[in-house]
Scaffold this motif. Structure first.
Motif, PDB file in Angstrom:
ATOM      1  N   PRO A  49       0.810  -1.229   0.000  1.00 18.98           N
ATOM      2  CA  PRO A  49       0.000   0.000   0.000  1.00 18.98           C
ATOM      3  C   PRO A  49       0.842   1.278   0.000  1.00 18.98           C
ATOM      4  O   PRO A  49       0.379   2.323  -0.447  1.00 18.98           O
ATOM      5  N   HIS A  50       2.076   1.174   0.494  1.00 24.68           N
ATOM      6  CA  HIS A  50       2.953   2.343   0.551  1.00 24.68           C
ATOM      7  C   HIS A  50       4.107   2.216  -0.456  1.00 24.68           C
ATOM      8  O   HIS A  50       5.074   2.988  -0.385  1.00 24.68           O
ATOM      9  N   GLY A  51       3.985   1.294  -1.383  1.00 23.78           N
ATOM     10  CA  GLY A  51       5.052   1.081  -2.355  1.00 23.78           C
ATOM     11  C   GLY A  51       5.058   2.130  -3.459  1.00 23.78           C
ATOM     12  O   GLY A  51       4.179   2.993  -3.534  1.00 23.78           O
ATOM     13  N   LEU A  52       6.052   2.036  -4.321  1.00 25.32           N
ATOM     14  CA  LEU A  52       6.161   2.959  -5.446  1.00 25.32           C
ATOM     15  C   LEU A  52       5.026   2.730  -6.431  1.00 25.32           C
ATOM     16  O   LEU A  52       4.554   1.610  -6.600  1.00 25.32           O
ATOM     17  N   ARG A  53       4.604   3.807  -7.076  1.00 21.63           N
ATOM     18  CA  ARG A  53       3.553   3.720  -8.088  1.00 21.63           C
ATOM     19  C   ARG A  53       4.049   4.388  -9.391  1.00 21.63           C
ATOM     20  O   ARG A  53       3.538   5.407  -9.813  1.00 21.63           O
ATOM     21  N   PRO A  54       5.078   3.795 -10.005  1.00 20.58           N
ATOM     22  CA  PRO A  54       5.603   4.400 -11.234  1.00 20.58           C
ATOM     23  C   PRO A  54       4.675   4.172 -12.419  1.00 20.58           C
ATOM     24  O   PRO A  54       3.956   3.176 -12.486  1.00 20.58           O
ATOM     25  N   HIS A  55       4.691   5.106 -13.356  1.00 17.80           N
ATOM     26  CA  HIS A  55       3.926   4.907 -14.590  1.00 17.80           C
ATOM     27  C   HIS A  55       4.825   4.332 -15.686  1.00 17.80           C
ATOM     28  O   HIS A  55       4.414   4.234 -16.834  1.00 17.80           O
ATOM     29  N   CYS A  56       6.038   3.974 -15.321  1.00 18.79           N
ATOM     30  CA  CYS A  56       7.078   3.655 -16.294  1.00 18.79           C
ATOM     31  C   CYS A  56       6.726   2.463 -17.182  1.00 18.79           C
ATOM     32  O   CYS A  56       6.007   1.544 -16.795  1.00 18.79           O
ATOM     33  N   VAL A  57       7.256   2.541 -18.404  1.00 15.97           N
ATOM     34  CA  VAL A  57       7.326   1.387 -19.275  1.00 15.97           C
ATOM     35  C   VAL A  57       8.806   1.087 -19.424  1.00 15.97           C
ATOM     36  O   VAL A  57       9.645   1.991 -19.394  1.00 15.97           O
ATOM     37  N   LEU A  58       9.174  -0.169 -19.527  1.00 10.12           N
ATOM     38  CA  LEU A  58      10.568  -0.551 -19.696  1.00 10.12           C
ATOM     39  C   LEU A  58      10.790  -0.994 -21.138  1.00 10.12           C
ATOM     40  O   LEU A  58      10.031  -1.817 -21.662  1.00 10.12           O
ATOM     41  N   GLU A  59      11.810  -0.427 -21.775  1.00  9.27           N
ATOM     42  CA  GLU A  59      12.155  -0.805 -23.142  1.00  9.27           C
ATOM     43  C   GLU A  59      13.332  -1.771 -23.099  1.00  9.27           C
ATOM     44  O   GLU A  59      14.306  -1.544 -22.383  1.00  9.27           O
ATOM     45  N   ILE A  60      13.236  -2.839 -23.879  1.00  7.49           N
ATOM     46  CA  ILE A  60      14.269  -3.880 -23.907  1.00  7.49           C
ATOM     47  C   ILE A  60      14.733  -4.048 -25.346  1.00  7.49           C
ATOM     48  O   ILE A  60      13.918  -4.282 -26.248  1.00  7.49           O
ATOM     49  N   ARG A  61      16.036  -3.876 -25.557  1.00  8.43           N
ATOM     50  CA  ARG A  61      16.615  -4.040 -26.889  1.00  8.43           C
ATOM     51  C   ARG A  61      17.854  -4.932 -26.799  1.00  8.43           C
ATOM     52  O   ARG A  61      18.305  -5.276 -25.696  1.00  8.43           O
ATOM     53  N   PHE A  62      18.412  -5.281 -27.949  1.00 16.00           N
ATOM     54  CA  PHE A  62      19.505  -6.246 -28.002  1.00 16.00           C
ATOM     55  C   PHE A  62      20.602  -5.756 -28.933  1.00 16.00           C
ATOM     56  O   PHE A  62      20.346  -5.033 -29.901  1.00 16.00           O
ATOM     57  N   SER A  63      21.846  -6.164 -28.658  1.00 18.92           N
ATOM     58  CA  SER A  63      22.941  -5.864 -29.576  1.00 18.92           C
ATOM     59  C   SER A  63      24.002  -6.950 -29.495  1.00 18.92           C
ATOM     60  O   SER A  63      24.114  -7.667 -28.497  1.00 18.92           O
ATOM     61  N   ASP A  64      24.794  -7.047 -30.569  1.00 19.16           N
ATOM     62  CA  ASP A  64      25.862  -8.033 -30.654  1.00 19.16           C
ATOM     63  C   ASP A  64      27.115  -7.507 -29.933  1.00 19.16           C
ATOM     64  O   ASP A  64      27.244  -6.319 -29.655  1.00 19.16           O
ATOM     65  N   ALA A  65      28.053  -8.395 -29.687  1.00 19.61           N
ATOM     66  CA  ALA A  65      29.306  -8.024 -29.029  1.00 19.61           C
ATOM     67  C   ALA A  65      30.152  -7.150 -29.948  1.00 19.61           C
ATOM     68  O   ALA A  65      30.087  -7.253 -31.166  1.00 19.61           O
ATOM     69  N   ASP A  66      30.968  -6.278 -29.343  1.00 19.45           N
ATOM     70  CA  ASP A  66      31.896  -5.447 -30.110  1.00 19.45           C
ATOM     71  C   ASP A  66      33.219  -5.356 -29.360  1.00 19.45           C
ATOM     72  O   ASP A  66      33.400  -5.976 -28.299  1.00 19.45           O
TER      73      ASP A  66
END
Length: 442
Positions: free
Chosen positions: A316-333
């Motif tokens: 009841p007292h926790g965070l209430r973020p509206h956030c969306v999380l974006e997940i992307r990928f890349s190869d090694a360099d």
């Protein structure tokens, strides 16, 4: 410049600074004069483009050099498939020049409101498990070094300086111009579908390899993940979207709801669920690569993030973020400070929007998010805010110490060290170098 012009604010309006002086050079000779003045006055020099980084990477209390007028496109070579341009050119202008010649950048990040030099010096990434960060497309860079000399570096000539500059945080020298590989213009077919979190995470490897370019949006409030899979195609354009969805609902209505959530935080869970519902239907579109691009991941890390979010929503007292999380990928360099150095990478970004420009609570959210990332040996994106210092970064980046030693060699007086570089690369401490030194409310 007037005093009002001397105040710099980054693109996301998260940091602002008042440099000692602000310069807007139009020629390389003027750059040389600025650098000579800085050496005489014992000032630091910070180059800035659009200020796209949401951290204080571009901020300085020394001299600021705005590079936006050094934006000439020198050559588009269709035979050898490269573009040669000054570092201050924006990606939007570069896209237009390439499109006119039937070419395009090989990959892109979500936003093109940044300069070519800014893209390079932060190792900006797109998405695609077999695609490396965008800096790897660079073939050569011409620099103005701290001692006033000009050099061209590449994989064959001054390779250490080249590898350091490709994610150099603006600290190896002033980037004059860049030669970068490009590709024939192409279209993408994008298929978007929404699945439950477990359905995606249980087959994350297969999802990441399901198309050439794959990215995910995760709404923890709804336990939904939107999968975007993009594949090259020769089909005719069929862009998706309308004014109703992308302007009225997708922007104005959601922004108003986020403002309500700022006043009544418990509403944010419902807003996240609504946002996910609005885009839940499967969609298929075909458009130019620019229009679809713009806008080694451990599964336990994502599961821990999900468990943490669930616990916040249940409290009841926790965070209430509206956030969306974006997940992307890349190869090694092999770029020294690239988060993808030596390993395939899953990029996880948490976003808190600012409705109508109002600040939103984020510090507790970001701090808890960072703690989870650190437990899973996450490497920070250099353009983003983080709390890691040299000891921790040296353990995460195998060439970190080599990078620092190179800076000490080519810039022994620290001409190109602003507060961010001094703090994170050289371990400077104290109020002058604090993470919130350029915040309106320290």
């Amino acid at each position: 410049m007037s005093s009002s012009d001397a105040v710099f604010q980054n693109w996301g309006r998260t940091f602002r600074c008042t440099p000692a002086s602000v310069f807007v050079p139009e020629t390389e000779y003027q750059l040389e004069l600025i650098l000579e003045l800085a050496r005489r006055e014992k000032q630091t020099v910070r180059a800035v483009g659009v200020g796209h980084s949401p951290s204080d990477l571009a901020c300085t209390s020394g001299y600021m050099v705005q590079m936006g007028r050094l934006d000439r496109i020198i050559e588009v070579n269709p035979e050898k498939r490269y573009v040669h341009a000054q570092g201050g050119v924006t990606l939007q202008r570069l896209h237009a020049a390439l499109e006119a010649r039937g070419f395009a950048m090989i990959n892109l990040g979500s936003i093109s409101d940044q300069t070519l030099a800014g893209m390079l010096t932060t190792a900006t990434h797109g998405t695609g498990v077999d695609h490396k960060v965008l800096s790897t497309h660079v073939q050569a860079v011409r620099l103005l070094l701290a001692d006033g000399s000009k050099v061209i570096c590449s994989r064959d000539h001054m390779p250490d300086l080249f590898s350091a500059t490709l994610c150099g945080l603006g600290s190896t020298g002033l980037i004059l111009d860049i030669r970068m590989e490009v590709a024939p213009a192409f279209r993408l077919q994008e298929v978007q579908e929404t699945f439950k979190f477990d359905d995606v995470i249980n087959r994350l490897n297969a999802v990441a390899h399901s198309a050439e370019f794959v990215r995910l949006w995760w709404w923890p409030q709804a336990d939904d993940v939107r999968v975007s899979a993009m594949t090259k195609t020769s089909e005719s354009k069929r862009p998706l979207g309308s004014w109703l969805w992308h302007s009225l609902i997708g922007y104005h209505v959601i922004q108003f709801l986020l403002f309500i959530g700022l006043l009544v935080p418990r509403v944010n869970i419902w807003i996240g669920q609504l946002s996910s519902w609005l885009v839940k239907d499967k969609t298929i579109s075909v458009d130019d690569s620019l229009n679809l691009f713009n806008i080694d991941c451990k599964v336990p890390c994502l599961r821990e993030l999900r468990n943490w979010m669930d616990s916040e929503f249940a409290d009841p007292h926790g965070l209430r973020p509206h956030c969306v999380l974006e997940i992307r990928f890349s190869d090694a360099d092999d770029i020294w400070l690239s988060p993808s150095y030596g390993q395939r990478t899953c990029w996880i970004g948490v976003v808190q929007f600012k409705p109508y420009g109002f600040s939103v609570p984020y510090r507790a959210l970001f701090e808890r998010f960072e703690r989870i990332m650190i437990r899973h040996s996450g490497r920070p994106h250099w353009a983003k805010t983080h709390s890691l210092r040299p000891n921790a970064l040296s353990a995460l980046y195998p060439r970190f110490d080599a990078f620092r030693e190179l800076l000490q060699t080519i810039d022994p007086d620290g001409v190109f060290r602003n507060e961010y570089v001094s703090r994170h690369i050289f371990g400077a401490s104290g109020a002058r170098y604090g993470e919130r030194v350029f915040k309106a409310r320290p």
